[in-house]
Design a protein around this motif. Structure first.
Motif, PDB file in Angstrom:
ATOM      1  N   SER A  60       1.230   1.046  -3.374  1.00  0.00           N
ATOM      2  CA  SER A  60       1.438   0.127  -2.255  1.00  0.00           C
ATOM      3  C   SER A  60       2.032  -1.198  -2.716  1.00  0.00           C
ATOM      4  O   SER A  60       2.936  -1.741  -2.069  1.00  0.00           O
ATOM      5  CB  SER A  60       0.116  -0.121  -1.518  1.00  0.00           C
ATOM      6  OG  SER A  60      -0.275   1.028  -0.803  1.00  0.00           O
ATOM      7  N   ARG A  69      -0.473   3.300   5.453  1.00  0.00           N
ATOM      8  CA  ARG A  69      -1.361   2.792   4.418  1.00  0.00           C
ATOM      9  C   ARG A  69      -0.849   1.474   3.838  1.00  0.00           C
ATOM     10  O   ARG A  69      -1.591   0.501   3.721  1.00  0.00           O
ATOM     11  CB  ARG A  69      -1.525   3.834   3.303  1.00  0.00           C
ATOM     12  CG  ARG A  69      -2.541   3.417   2.244  1.00  0.00           C
ATOM     13  CD  ARG A  69      -2.876   4.578   1.338  1.00  0.00           C
ATOM     14  NE  ARG A  69      -1.804   4.854   0.389  1.00  0.00           N
ATOM     15  CZ  ARG A  69      -1.801   5.917  -0.420  1.00  0.00           C
ATOM     16  NH1 ARG A  69      -2.783   6.817  -0.344  1.00  0.00           N
ATOM     17  NH2 ARG A  69      -0.820   6.106  -1.271  1.00  0.00           N
ATOM     18  N   THR A  70       0.432   1.438   3.461  1.00  0.00           N
ATOM     19  CA  THR A  70       0.970   0.243   2.808  1.00  0.00           C
ATOM     20  C   THR A  70       1.028  -0.946   3.757  1.00  0.00           C
ATOM     21  O   THR A  70       0.762  -2.081   3.353  1.00  0.00           O
ATOM     22  CB  THR A  70       2.355   0.537   2.210  1.00  0.00           C
ATOM     23  OG1 THR A  70       2.211   1.547   1.201  1.00  0.00           O
ATOM     24  CG2 THR A  70       2.958  -0.701   1.577  1.00  0.00           C
ATOM     25  N   TYR A 119       8.803   2.476   3.497  1.00  0.00           N
ATOM     26  CA  TYR A 119       7.512   2.836   2.903  1.00  0.00           C
ATOM     27  C   TYR A 119       7.256   4.338   3.033  1.00  0.00           C
ATOM     28  O   TYR A 119       6.583   4.931   2.174  1.00  0.00           O
ATOM     29  CB  TYR A 119       6.374   2.065   3.568  1.00  0.00           C
ATOM     30  CG  TYR A 119       6.351   0.583   3.272  1.00  0.00           C
ATOM     31  CD1 TYR A 119       7.103   0.036   2.232  1.00  0.00           C
ATOM     32  CD2 TYR A 119       5.576  -0.295   4.032  1.00  0.00           C
ATOM     33  CE1 TYR A 119       7.078  -1.329   1.958  1.00  0.00           C
ATOM     34  CE2 TYR A 119       5.539  -1.650   3.757  1.00  0.00           C
ATOM     35  CZ  TYR A 119       6.297  -2.169   2.734  1.00  0.00           C
ATOM     36  OH  TYR A 119       6.269  -3.522   2.466  1.00  0.00           O
TER      37      TYR A 119
END
Length: 293
Positions: free
Chosen positions: A98, A44-45, A229
């Motif tokens: 994020s 996602r990030t 992350y």
């Protein structure tokens, strides 16, 4: 060549129209689709980071350089820019996480770089205390007879004074060695013992400093993003870098003995092979490379 041409065409033409079509079909912008569809973590990030960097909006592009204290403001600015209602708490929370991870990675690199730039100073009491602590952690039953001593070779330094071995990585090399020895004492002593193998032995401290350079370079070129992350839902800290270093030390020792090099003279060849192996693992968006306490 074709890959470069396709990359240029996609970035400058096709990507815009693809985003436009998807927005028409879903009623959501790219950030909404990513934050609503991908699970928390690297996938996602990394997608958010790429979307922000590729945006034609200055507000969005600037968000990848945000400081921790400005994250909340940038979240509001992005939502305003993309006409997303402020009451959308799910979007707001996920974007906040994020941006923290993105800004935290950049800050961690700066902190690691600053520590690397500090030269080992034998006149600095704190530096000397850390060096003696390393000896005591690794050699608890043997007293160090003098600060300048051939005994340092027993834990893998090159000569009578370890300070000369820290030139490349500065204080970062020593801090990593001490961290591993303090938090994984049994493992550190076992690896030191194995490093004295009559045929497959290697210089423990020198290799440890070399692995600090490997960890540093992976952080610098962004290869550690997926790992960090996934590992940290927020700001990565120096401790997380040290933990990755510990993983490298432990895994390199296993790798070295599995490969059974003919001699230490082939170290660079096997070091590069190990480096390629780690880089391959870090390409996996679900990767987390740590030792367990």
């Amino acid at each position: 060549m074709w890959a470069h041409i396709w990359g240029f065409l996609y970035s400058n033409y096709f990507r815009f129209w693809l985003k436009w079509i998807l927005r028409l079909l879903t009623g959501k912008c790219e950030l909404q689709r990513v934050l609503g569809g991908a699970e928390a973590g690297a996938r996602r990030t990394l997608s958010i980071e790429h979307s922000l960097e590729s945006s034609k909006s200055k507000v969005l592009r600037n968000a990848v350089h945000v400081e921790e204290a400005e994250v909340e403001k940038y979240v509001r600015d992005i939502m305003k820019e993309k006409k997303i209602e402020q009451k959308d708490t799910g979007f707001k929370t996920n974007l906040h996480i994020s941006l923290l991870q993105i800004s935290g990675y950049k800050k961690l690199y700066l902190n690691v770089e600053n520590l690397r730039k500090v030269p080992y100073d034998s006149e600095n009491e704190e530096h000397e205390e850390q060096l003696i602590e390393l000896w005591n952690l690794l050699m608890p039953y043997e007293n160090l007879k003098a600060r300048i001593s051939k005994q340092w070779c027993d834990i893998g330094f090159q000569g009578d004074d370890p300070k000369t071995d820290f030139r490349g990585m500065g204080l970062l090399g020593l801090v990593n060695l001490v961290y591993f020895s303090k938090h994984y004492t049994n493992e550190a002593r076992q690896i030191l013992s194995r490093s004295n193998h009559p045929k497959l032995g290697y210089s423990y401290a020198i290799v440890g400093i070399n692995l600090t350079e490997m960890a540093y370079s992976l952080l610098k070129n962004g290869a550690l993003k997926a790992h960090l992350y996934n590992m940290v839902s927020g700001l990565p800290q120096m401790e997380h870098f040290h933990q990755f270093y510990c993983y490298l030390v432990y895994e390199f020792d296993k790798f070295w003995f599995e490969e059974e090099p003919e001699s230490i003279m082939h170290f660079n060849q096997y070091r590069e092979k190990f480096h390629e192996k780690i880089k391959g693992l870090l390409l996996d968006c679900s990767v987390v490379l740590t030792l367990q306490d």
